[in-house]
Design a protein around this motif. Structure first.
Motif, PDB file in Angstrom:
ATOM      1  N   ALA A  59      52.708  42.106  39.368  1.00 52.04           N
ATOM      2  CA  ALA A  59      54.610  42.284  39.719  1.00 52.04           C
ATOM      3  C   ALA A  59      54.934  40.977  39.791  1.00 52.04           C
ATOM      4  N   ASP A  60      56.551  40.568  39.600  1.00 51.82           N
ATOM      5  CA  ASP A  60      56.942  38.935  39.232  1.00 51.82           C
ATOM      6  C   ASP A  60      57.408  38.759  40.920  1.00 51.82           C
ATOM      7  N   GLN A  61      58.121  37.813  41.199  1.00 50.33           N
ATOM      8  CA  GLN A  61      58.604  37.394  42.509  1.00 50.33           C
ATOM      9  C   GLN A  61      59.455  35.599  42.111  1.00 50.33           C
ATOM     10  N   VAL A  62      60.746  36.397  42.649  1.00 45.04           N
ATOM     11  CA  VAL A  62      61.839  34.625  41.534  1.00 45.04           C
ATOM     12  C   VAL A  62      61.452  33.788  42.759  1.00 45.04           C
ATOM     13  N   VAL A  63      60.960  32.602  42.432  1.00 46.84           N
ATOM     14  CA  VAL A  63      60.896  30.829  43.895  1.00 46.84           C
ATOM     15  C   VAL A  63      61.982  30.407  42.994  1.00 46.84           C
ATOM     16  N   ASP A  64      63.050  29.966  43.968  1.00 43.29           N
ATOM     17  CA  ASP A  64      63.698  28.898  43.484  1.00 43.29           C
ATOM     18  C   ASP A  64      63.928  28.718  41.929  1.00 43.29           C
ATOM     19  N   LEU A  65      64.962  29.981  41.611  1.00 46.40           N
ATOM     20  CA  LEU A  65      64.935  29.950  40.138  1.00 46.40           C
ATOM     21  C   LEU A  65      64.283  30.122  39.745  1.00 46.40           C
ATOM     22  N   ALA A  66      62.683  29.893  39.763  1.00 47.02           N
ATOM     23  CA  ALA A  66      61.649  29.845  38.355  1.00 47.02           C
ATOM     24  C   ALA A  66      60.651  32.425  39.512  1.00 47.02           C
ATOM     25  N   ARG A  67      60.517  32.521  38.004  1.00 42.34           N
ATOM     26  CA  ARG A  67      59.266  33.422  38.470  1.00 42.34           C
ATOM     27  C   ARG A  67      57.644  32.941  38.559  1.00 42.34           C
ATOM     28  N   HIS A  68      56.967  33.367  39.593  1.00 45.88           N
ATOM     29  CA  HIS A  68      55.652  33.409  39.716  1.00 45.88           C
ATOM     30  C   HIS A  68      55.055  35.080  39.806  1.00 45.88           C
ATOM     31  N   HIS A  69      54.069  34.921  38.532  1.00 46.39           N
ATOM     32  CA  HIS A  69      53.468  36.425  39.498  1.00 46.39           C
ATOM     33  C   HIS A  69      52.313  36.320  40.026  1.00 46.39           C
ATOM     34  N   HIS A  70      52.426  37.796  40.822  1.00 41.39           N
ATOM     35  CA  HIS A  70      51.134  38.592  41.707  1.00 41.39           C
ATOM     36  C   HIS A  70      50.038  39.342  41.007  1.00 41.39           C
ATOM     37  N   GLU A  71      49.241  39.049  40.770  1.00 43.29           N
ATOM     38  CA  GLU A  71      48.330  39.964  40.590  1.00 43.29           C
ATOM     39  C   GLU A  71      46.671  39.800  41.362  1.00 43.29           C
ATOM     40  N   SER A  72      45.974  40.206  41.664  1.00 37.27           N
ATOM     41  CA  SER A  72      44.503  40.003  42.601  1.00 37.27           C
ATOM     42  C   SER A  72      44.230  39.078  42.120  1.00 37.27           C
ATOM     43  N   GLY A  73      44.291  37.593  43.409  1.00 41.92           N
ATOM     44  CA  GLY A  73      43.359  36.334  42.928  1.00 41.92           C
ATOM     45  C   GLY A  73      44.660  35.394  43.335  1.00 41.92           C
ATOM     46  N   ALA A  74      45.833  36.022  43.109  1.00 40.47           N
ATOM     47  CA  ALA A  74      46.803  35.391  42.716  1.00 40.47           C
ATOM     48  C   ALA A  74      47.529  34.575  44.256  1.00 40.47           C
ATOM     49  N   LEU A  75      48.403  33.188  44.617  1.00 38.61           N
ATOM     50  CA  LEU A  75      48.254  33.123  45.813  1.00 38.61           C
ATOM     51  C   LEU A  75      50.118  32.218  45.816  1.00 38.61           C
ATOM     52  N   VAL A  76      50.388  32.687  46.221  1.00 33.39           N
ATOM     53  CA  VAL A  76      52.056  32.409  46.498  1.00 33.39           C
ATOM     54  C   VAL A  76      52.215  31.883  47.694  1.00 33.39           C
ATOM     55  N   TRP A  77      53.039  29.687  47.936  1.00 34.03           N
ATOM     56  CA  TRP A  77      53.302  29.563  48.761  1.00 34.03           C
ATOM     57  C   TRP A  77      55.177  29.548  48.799  1.00 34.03           C
ATOM     58  N   SER A 109      53.330  18.715  52.990  1.00 33.19           N
ATOM     59  CA  SER A 109      53.925  17.546  51.577  1.00 33.19           C
ATOM     60  C   SER A 109      54.245  18.902  50.826  1.00 33.19           C
ATOM     61  N   PRO A 110      55.270  18.566  49.709  1.00 32.69           N
ATOM     62  CA  PRO A 110      55.337  19.819  49.141  1.00 32.69           C
ATOM     63  C   PRO A 110      54.574  19.682  47.942  1.00 32.69           C
ATOM     64  N   GLY A 111      54.412  20.712  47.460  1.00 38.32           N
ATOM     65  CA  GLY A 111      53.483  21.176  45.951  1.00 38.32           C
ATOM     66  C   GLY A 111      53.369  22.661  45.372  1.00 38.32           C
ATOM     67  N   PRO A 112      53.180  22.742  44.712  1.00 38.38           N
ATOM     68  CA  PRO A 112      53.024  24.021  44.018  1.00 38.38           C
ATOM     69  C   PRO A 112      53.551  25.273  44.680  1.00 38.38           C
ATOM     70  N   VAL A 113      54.075  26.096  43.763  1.00 38.54           N
ATOM     71  CA  VAL A 113      54.685  27.839  44.373  1.00 38.54           C
ATOM     72  C   VAL A 113      53.354  29.112  44.849  1.00 38.54           C
ATOM     73  N   SER A 114      53.290  28.027  43.179  1.00 38.34           N
ATOM     74  CA  SER A 114      51.858  29.632  43.079  1.00 38.34           C
ATOM     75  C   SER A 114      50.274  29.133  42.587  1.00 38.34           C
ATOM     76  N   TRP A 115      49.666  29.779  42.933  1.00 39.34           N
ATOM     77  CA  TRP A 115      48.304  29.740  42.323  1.00 39.34           C
ATOM     78  C   TRP A 115      47.480  30.782  41.995  1.00 39.34           C
ATOM     79  N   ASN A 116      46.211  30.379  40.315  1.00 43.87           N
ATOM     80  CA  ASN A 116      45.953  31.476  40.183  1.00 43.87           C
ATOM     81  C   ASN A 116      44.512  31.096  40.433  1.00 43.87           C
ATOM     82  N   LEU A 117      43.334  31.532  41.689  1.00 43.19           N
ATOM     83  CA  LEU A 117      42.646  31.341  41.999  1.00 43.19           C
ATOM     84  C   LEU A 117      41.552  31.313  41.325  1.00 43.19           C
TER      85      LEU A 117
END
Length: 286
Positions: A59-77, A109-117
């Motif tokens: 599924a997707d989630q909007v964080v600060d006007l950008a869409r980030h995708h959740h799936e197995s192995g994805a990390l959102v900060w 420190s500020p950094g990325p919102v999402s990772w695909n590990l």
């Protein structure tokens, strides 16, 4: 954007049993627990960090006007101050913590919102998370005992290790891989703190004790973006937040971002987005 989405709920870090504990580790479920603390469809701006490691679903989630995708192995900060939707109906684990709990020894420190590990990074991150979650459950929900004397210190150390391991994984910012770089990290941290008051590369370089050329090289190597692009990008992000999620007049939005003359803010926003502030606000309300 619907009318309900224009209302932003602000959550403070609240632990289910101990309000003074600045960390919470919990399974992510579609309903129940912290998912019931805000109405569906209402945006949230939390005062604490939210790290979500997805283990199932998509599924997707909007964080600060950008869409980030959740799936197995994805990390959102999601960091404090980010305006975001509630986590979607996926499976995973959520770690919430305050800046005060993790302490100043760990760089946030500020950094990325999402990772695909990748597989190696995912295995390590999962292992760190499992140890953190096990210690959290033992400290919070287990029987009392001698471990409580140092339990909070143990949680703090394990959380720091977890965050450091996340930071070692490759991630993207504006489509470019971010590499560890101390000068760039200091610059990004200062931009996050001072974007509304400092607008020039020269001022940041002077405050950090580097030449403008050094700052330029570090920023490009670390993010693929020039310092000017980083500064302007952070200003545009905050402007978009205020235009989309508040009813502040355009002149007030510009003032909050350090523009004394509203006309200069409008020119800046138009140049950066190819839309006037008013047109952008109207586009978010349709």
């Amino acid at each position: 954007m619907t009318a309900s989405q224009q209302t932003i709920n602000r959550l403070a870090a609240v632990h289910p049993n101990r309000v003074d504990l600045g960390v919470c580790v919990a399974p992510l479920r579609p309903t129940g627990g912290c998912m019931d603390r805000a109405e569906p469809g209402v945006l949230v701006r939390a005062d604490f960090h939210i790290v979500i490691l997805c283990s199932g679903g998509s599924a997707d989630q909007v964080v600060d006007l950008a869409r980030h995708h959740h799936e197995s192995g994805a990390l959102v900060w999601i960091r404090p101050g980010h305006v975001h939707e509630l986590p979607p109906a996926v499976e995973g684990t959520v770690v919430c913590f305050t800046d005060a709990f993790v302490g100043s020894e760990t760089s946030l420190s500020p950094g990325p919102v999402s990772w695909n590990l990748g597989s190696d990074d995912l295995g390590d991150v999962r292992a760190h998370l499992a140890v953190l979650q096990g210690e959290y459950e033992r400290f919070v929900f287990g029987p009392t005992g001698p471990h409580l004397a140092q339990g909070e210190a143990m949680l703090r150390l394990l959380l720091r290790a977890f965050l450091i391991r996340i930071g070692q994984a490759p991630a993207l910012l504006a489509g470019q891989t971010i590499e560890p770089h101390p000068v760039a990290r200091a610059f990004l941290t200062m931009v996050e703190r001072s974007f509304a008051t400092i607008h020039t590369v020269e001022a940041y370089a002077g405050a950090l004790g580097y030449s403008s050329k050094t700052l330029e090289r570090a920023s490009v190597e670390a993010t693929g973006l020039s310092p000017k692009q980083v500064i302007d990008g952070r200003l545009v992000l905050e402007a978009r937040r205020l235009l989309a999620y508040t009813n502040l007049p355009v002149s007030r939005v510009g003032s909050r971002l350090g523009f004394v003359d509203p006309a200069n803010f409008c020119k800046f926003f138009l140049r950066a987005t190819e839309m006037s502030p008013g047109a952008y606000r109207a586009s978010r309300q349709t």
